[in-house]
Design a protein around this motif. Structure first.
Motif, short mmCIF file in Angstrom:
data_model
loop_
_atom_site.label_atom_id
_atom_site.label_comp_id
_atom_site.label_asym_id
_atom_site.label_seq_id
_atom_site.Cartn_x
_atom_site.Cartn_y
_atom_site.Cartn_z
N SER A 111 0.90 -1.07 0.00
CA SER A 111 -0.07 -0.06 -0.22
C SER A 111 0.79 1.37 0.02
O SER A 111 0.74 2.13 -0.82
N ASP A 112 1.57 1.44 1.14
CA ASP A 112 2.40 2.92 1.21
C ASP A 112 1.58 3.66 2.17
O ASP A 112 0.38 3.12 2.77
N HIS A 113 1.60 4.94 1.69
CA HIS A 113 0.67 5.91 2.30
C HIS A 113 -0.63 5.90 1.72
O HIS A 113 -0.80 5.24 0.59
N PHE A 114 -1.78 6.47 2.36
CA PHE A 114 -3.10 6.71 1.82
C PHE A 114 -3.92 5.42 1.37
O PHE A 114 -4.99 5.52 1.78
N SER A 115 -3.24 4.79 0.50
CA SER A 115 -4.21 3.94 -0.14
C SER A 115 -4.55 2.49 0.70
O SER A 115 -3.64 2.22 1.62
N THR A 116 -5.56 1.97 0.81
CA THR A 116 -6.19 0.71 1.62
C THR A 116 -7.02 -0.13 0.61
O THR A 116 -7.57 0.18 -0.34
N HIS A 117 -6.89 -1.33 1.06
CA HIS A 117 -7.76 -2.43 0.55
C HIS A 117 -7.73 -2.77 -1.07
O HIS A 117 -8.69 -3.20 -1.59
N ILE A 118 -6.47 -2.26 -1.52
CA ILE A 118 -6.31 -2.54 -2.99
C ILE A 118 -5.04 -3.34 -3.48
O ILE A 118 -4.79 -3.29 -4.71
N ARG B 59 11.31 -15.53 2.13
CA ARG B 59 12.54 -15.90 1.83
C ARG B 59 12.86 -16.72 0.54
O ARG B 59 13.34 -16.67 -0.31
N LYS B 60 11.71 -17.90 0.47
CA LYS B 60 11.65 -18.61 -0.71
C LYS B 60 10.80 -18.21 -2.00
O LYS B 60 10.75 -18.78 -2.91
N ARG B 61 10.12 -16.94 -1.95
CA ARG B 61 9.67 -16.30 -2.85
C ARG B 61 8.49 -17.03 -3.15
O ARG B 61 7.95 -16.96 -4.30
N HIS B 62 7.76 -17.76 -2.26
CA HIS B 62 6.40 -18.27 -2.68
C HIS B 62 5.31 -17.32 -2.36
O HIS B 62 4.66 -17.45 -1.41
N ALA B 63 5.32 -16.30 -3.53
CA ALA B 63 4.50 -15.26 -3.34
C ALA B 63 3.91 -14.67 -4.34
O ALA B 63 4.45 -15.08 -5.66
N TYR B 64 2.99 -13.98 -4.29
CA TYR B 64 2.27 -13.38 -5.57
C TYR B 64 1.54 -11.92 -5.10
O TYR B 64 1.27 -11.87 -3.88
N GLY B 65 1.35 -11.02 -5.91
CA GLY B 65 0.82 -9.77 -5.85
C GLY B 65 -0.34 -9.74 -6.25
O GLY B 65 -0.72 -10.28 -7.52
N ALA B 66 -1.54 -9.16 -5.75
CA ALA B 66 -2.79 -8.86 -6.35
C ALA B 66 -3.49 -7.52 -5.89
O ALA B 66 -3.30 -7.07 -4.77
N THR B 67 -4.50 -7.07 -6.67
CA THR B 67 -5.25 -6.04 -6.40
C THR B 67 -6.53 -6.43 -5.70
O THR B 67 -7.30 -5.51 -5.51
N LEU C 234 -5.95 -7.07 -11.04
CA LEU C 234 -4.64 -7.71 -11.36
C LEU C 234 -4.12 -8.55 -10.43
O LEU C 234 -4.29 -8.47 -9.05
N ALA C 235 -3.37 -9.41 -11.09
CA ALA C 235 -2.56 -10.25 -10.16
C ALA C 235 -1.23 -10.77 -10.93
O ALA C 235 -1.19 -10.96 -12.01
N TRP C 236 -0.13 -11.05 -10.30
CA TRP C 236 1.07 -11.11 -10.67
C TRP C 236 1.70 -12.23 -10.02
O TRP C 236 1.77 -12.15 -8.68
#
Length: 960
Positions: free
Chosen positions: A825-832, A852-860, A945-947
């Protein structure tokens, strides 16, 4: 020998401060020191200049006194070159300020206002006059005869406001002091307690006021290490009791201990819950029964509990609340009839105010809903007046607090965590909640304020209902800077008394204050962190201060009217299916080797009031961070990442403590973290740990012209606003890695494609920097140029936070860096923006190891995503002698419009399923031998989106 023993006994009594001998006379010249003048003889006033639109901008003059003693003159809103001069002189300039009422992702919407300035004059003497001569204008007043209820015009453009005299009770300046509480015995003895901090250890302190004299500081034994919100009250004998929350052996419990007959009594543990018991608040009934309420984390729900001490015994804890919703921030008060009232707020899509009463003989009354709109209604406070009517006040914010908010979100319907608040006050009269007069202060110090929060109610013995509250001020001065200032008012018929400014009260929002009556006076005990007006987001030294005023004659009875909450806007809440989407995520598992991995949703980049660049203007307080993560966002894990942990060792320690207080395994797992903000080309990074033993790694500054004396207003302890941009040595990041290797931490770069905060990817450590924040809710997608929600060709100058193409994440992958991805998020933004981690357990260390194992993804949005290359999972580093089949499985929150497969910064495959459930297989027949990286981006029809994190694979020569 007898003389020696007698002398030793007297010495011990003197050191304890509780000897029966008459107090010695105050040494000459010490009348201005704490305790040097009896409270009744002190006065303090704020002389305010520029109160009229036609007031001149330049002011200079001098303060003198006749028949009274001036103990101190302090500036109010001074900044260089404003100055106090010798012999009571002063000179300053009124300036037109860019006042911030709110803040967006980068943006601030300032309003031009010329703010008044002034001087605090503190002194003693029941008569006599103070004379202020400035700009050929004379202003004279008798401080001890000024009204406490309103300001007085003293000369054209000059007003005087009497207030409580401020006496610093902290003691040593080598410690930080916070969370003051005050109580009084029936005989008028005043007791104060607070916590103090030094070198990662805390202790409780005690002082007593009797016959107009304060004791020296009394350290409290058995209360040390991690402490929270100490309270003081007295029992039926007038004996003081200290009650506090303390972390022992990894859990927070409540403890109580009396001071009796010149010694500390038995320490009693009041709670035995296996999870944290926090936020105690106490009240004393007329018969001396002590009541304690607190917030208890139980299983997966936060509830309110009560216990009481009567007839020499503590009761067992009693559940005030039950049910599946989280209850927060309890407050308690008793009335003349002995009935105790408890108020709190509960999350049910929004925060609402609830209350109920209790007596030991009759138990609990039915629960009452006090305020239940779609708005943010929180921070309840309660008192009971002389007619046994409970009064409750709270702060009200916007609708959909903490929901979808961000500059590039398809829907942006939420209210910021630090949105502007107003205060509402009601009383239970005739069986119905009735509204007190509208609280809308318009006094001389109201201009520039953007929020009215943190109410604290108190009904005094004379029948007045008092309220302290805080105003938020924020300016775009040299840098954005924010602070809160406290005021005192009371209900007077159809209106509220003109708010009285409380001196030396600049602080963060989440500080607490205490009120108690004693011997015809109303006592306040409040904290400050000694901020300077040049840069009010930065704490200087935490102190605790007491002051009092005579109980005023009863005002006209309060005018109560039917309580009619403002109507909701009827805007539908975003994400109507969120509960089922989150449940699906939590139920989803994958099998990786012998391990079963589930998904935890989190956010590893959030700021609070402790970040100096905005001071909570859009981000809210540190306690509100946990409300958001646990309730509004429903996160499973996360971290507050304030800049350099706020630039304060005490604030860093407080961040650690709260991460333990809200370690709520069935609901939320906090990590310890902070943001280290070194500018382009090195880059901002969030630093994450699982233990509390790490140092805050400083900026390794270069010797250049940006770092010459005189320094910037925020000083040399560098944080966000310290002109660190471009000022570090070439190997700063490599030195950071050295420190992280010793402390066991990880770094996560973010805003990599910003020309202010980003990096050209000159540095990376594969073991210490496993993830990158590919998308930031406050700004952009930093995947590659022209990507969705990214910076497009021709839009570079409009990029939020600036643009530098070299910082795109594709460029890091092209260099061979092993970086998985998350969104935050950083500042201001929430829930996306969500950091989605596949982990074997919802615990700190397994989550950290999975990062550490990078078993991760990003999503909005709450999207489920799997990405496989053969038997290898997202984040893996693999080898193979044959082409591996690629598989993408996903569950969208809306139809999935497109799935892009990217290999080596090139689009190699595109699917358009147009369904919520996706299961795609693909074999890349064009790939050749050597090292390659693959990842997928999922794009929904609604713009979400999702990555995936990449999979790196080295295909052998002669591959099949």
């Amino acid at each position: 020998m007898t003389l020696i023993r007698t002398g030793l006994s007297l010495l011990l009594l003197a050191l304890a401060g509780f000897g029966q001998d008459p107090a010695p006379a105050v040494p000459e010249g010490y009348e201005a020191e704490p305790g040097g003048t009896p409270e009744e003889g002190l006065w303090q006033a704020l002389v305010l200049f520029g109160t009229e639109e036609t007031s001149p901008a330049q002011w200079s003059g001098r303060v003198t006194a006749s028949g009274a003693s001036i103990h101190s003159i302090q500036p109010y809103r001074f900044e260089l070159p404003d100055q106090l001069r010798p012999e009571g002189g002063f000179a300053f300039t009124l300036r037109t300020e860019r006042v911030l009422l709110a803040s967006g992702p980068e943006g601030k919407r300032p309003r031009q206002i010329r703010l008044a300035k002034g001087i605090w004059v503190r002194g003693a003497g029941p008569s006599g006059n103070v004379r202020v001569e400035a700009n050929n204008v004379a202003c004279a007043f008798s401080p001890a005869r000024l009204s406490f209820e309103r300001s007085q015009s003293c000369a054209p453009g000059v007003a005087v406001r009497r207030t409580v005299p401020a006496t610093d009770l902290s003691g040593t300046e080598s410690r930080e002091h916070d969370f003051p509480s005050i109580g009084a015995s029936p005989d008028g003895t005043v007791w104060t307690t607070w916590l103090s901090y030094h070198d990662r250890l805390e202790e409780l302190n005690l002082r007593r006021l009797r016959d107009g004299r304060w004791t020296r500081l009394i350290p409290v034994p058995r209360a040390a290490a991690d402490l929270w919100r100490p309270q003081v009250t007295t029992d039926e004998t007038g004996r003081p009791w200290l009650i506090w929350s303390q972390q022992v052996d990894g859990n927070w419990d409540l403890y109580a201990m009396p001071w009796e007959n010149g010694r500390w009594g038995t320490l009693t543990r009041l709670t035995s819950n296996r999870l944290p018991d926090i936020e105690p608040h106490v009240a004393r009934s007329p018969d001396g029964t002590i009541y304690v309420v607190w917030q208890a984390l139980t299983g997966a729900v936060s509830r309110i509990y009560l216990c009481y001490r009567s007839n020499g015994k503590w009761s067992e804890p009693l559940a005030v609340t039950e049910g599946p919703r989280n209850d927060w921030h309890p407050a308690i008060a008793t009335g003349p009839d002995g009935r105790v009232w408890i108020a709190w707020d509960r999350y049910n899509a929004s925060y609402d105010i609830h209350a109920r009463s209790f007596t030991p003989s009759g138990g609990f009354s039915p629960e009452l809903t006090v305020a239940g709109s779609a708005r943010m209604e929180s921070g309840a406070t309660v008192t009971v007046d002389s007619s046994n009517r409970p009064w409750i006040a709270w702060e009200t914010g916007g609708e959909h607090w903490g929901k979808d908010l961000g500059p590039l979100a398809p829907r942006s319907a939420g209210s910021p965590l630090g949105d502007a608040r107003r205060i509402e006050v009601v009383a239970l009269d005739g069986g119905a909640w009735k509204a007190a007069p509208l609280f809308a202060p318009g006094d001389l110090l109201d201009p520039g304020a953007s929020s009215w929060s943190a109410p604290l109610l108190f009904a005094d013995p004379n029948g007045s209902v008092w309220m302290t509250f805080k105003r938020r001020y924020a300016r775009q001065a040299r840098n954005g800077t924010t602070h809160w200032e406290s005021f005192l008012t009371r209900v007077e018929g159809r209106q509220w008394m003109e708010p009285m400014p409380i001196p030396s009260s600049l602080s963060r929002k989440s500080t607490r204050m205490g009120i108690a009556p004693a011997k015809g006076r109303l006592w306040l005990f409040w904290p400050t962190d000694s901020r300077r007006y040049e840069f009010t987001s930065r704490p200087r030294l935490n102190r605790v201060i007491a002051g009092s005023l005579p109980l005023l004659p009863p005002p006209e009875p309060p005018a109560l009217a039917a309580y009619e909450p403002a109507p909701d806007t009827a805007t539908p809440p975003p994400h109507a299916s969120e509960a089922s989407d989150v449940a699906a995520i939590r139920a989803h598992t994958v099998k990786l080797g012998r391990e079963s991995l589930g998904i935890v949703r989190g956010d590893l980049h959030r700021h609070t009031e402790l970040s100096p660049d905005q001071g909570g203007l859009s981000d809210g307080s540190l306690p509100e961070f946990y409300r958001y993560m646990i309730d509004a966002a429903g996160m499973d894990f996360g971290a507050s990442t304030d800049h350099q942990a706020g630039g304060s060792d005490y604030w860093n320690f407080m961040t650690w403590k709260m991460a333990d207080m809200f370690h709520f395994p069935e609901r939320f797992v906090p990590l310890y973290a902070y943001e280290r903000n070194v500018s382009w080309p090195h880059g901002h990074r969030n630093i994450v740990h699982t233990t509390r033993t790490y140092p805050i790694v400083p900026f390794f500054q270069s010797m250049n012209s940006k770092f010459l004396l005189p320094d910037s207003p925020d000083g040399e302890l560098l944080t966000f606003n310290s002109n660190s941009f471009g000022g570090v040595i070439e190997n700063d990041t490599k030195l950071l890695y050295e420190e992280l290797r010793k402390s066991g931490g990880l770094a996560i770069p973010h805003t990599s494609g910003s020309n202010g905060m980003g990096t050209d990817w000159r540095d990376n450590d594969r073991e210490l920097e496993p993830l990158v924040e590919i998308y930031q809710g406050d700004r952009h997608n930093y995947e590659s140029k022209n990507a969705p929600r990214g910076v497009k060709d021709g839009e570079e100058r409009r990029a939020i936070g600036g643009f530098a193409e070299a910082g795109m994440v594709w460029n890091a992958w092209k260099k061979g860096y092993r970086l998985g991805v998350i969104a935050s998020s950083d500042h201001f933004s929430t829930h996306i923006s969500y950091a989605m981690i596949y982990t074997p357990a919802r615990q700190r260390q397994p989550i950290f190891d999975s990062i550490r194992k990078r078993h991760a993804y990003g999503a909005t949005d709450n999207i489920i995503l799997e990405f496989w290359l053969g038997e290898h999972f997202m984040g893996d580093d693999a080898r193979s002698s044959r082409r591996e089949k690629i598989r993408v499985k996903a569950r969208g929150t809306a139809p999935v419009k497109t799935v892009h497969l990217i290999r080596d910064a090139a689009y190699v495959y595109k699917a358009e399923p147009m369904t919520r459930d996706v299961d795609i297989e693909y074999l890349d027949r064009e790939v050749g031998p050597g090292e390659h990286w693959y990842y997928v981006r999922l794009e929904q029809e609604n713009g979400e989106l999702a990555w995936s994190s990449p999979i790196w694979i080295r295909y052998a020569a002669g591959m099949r």
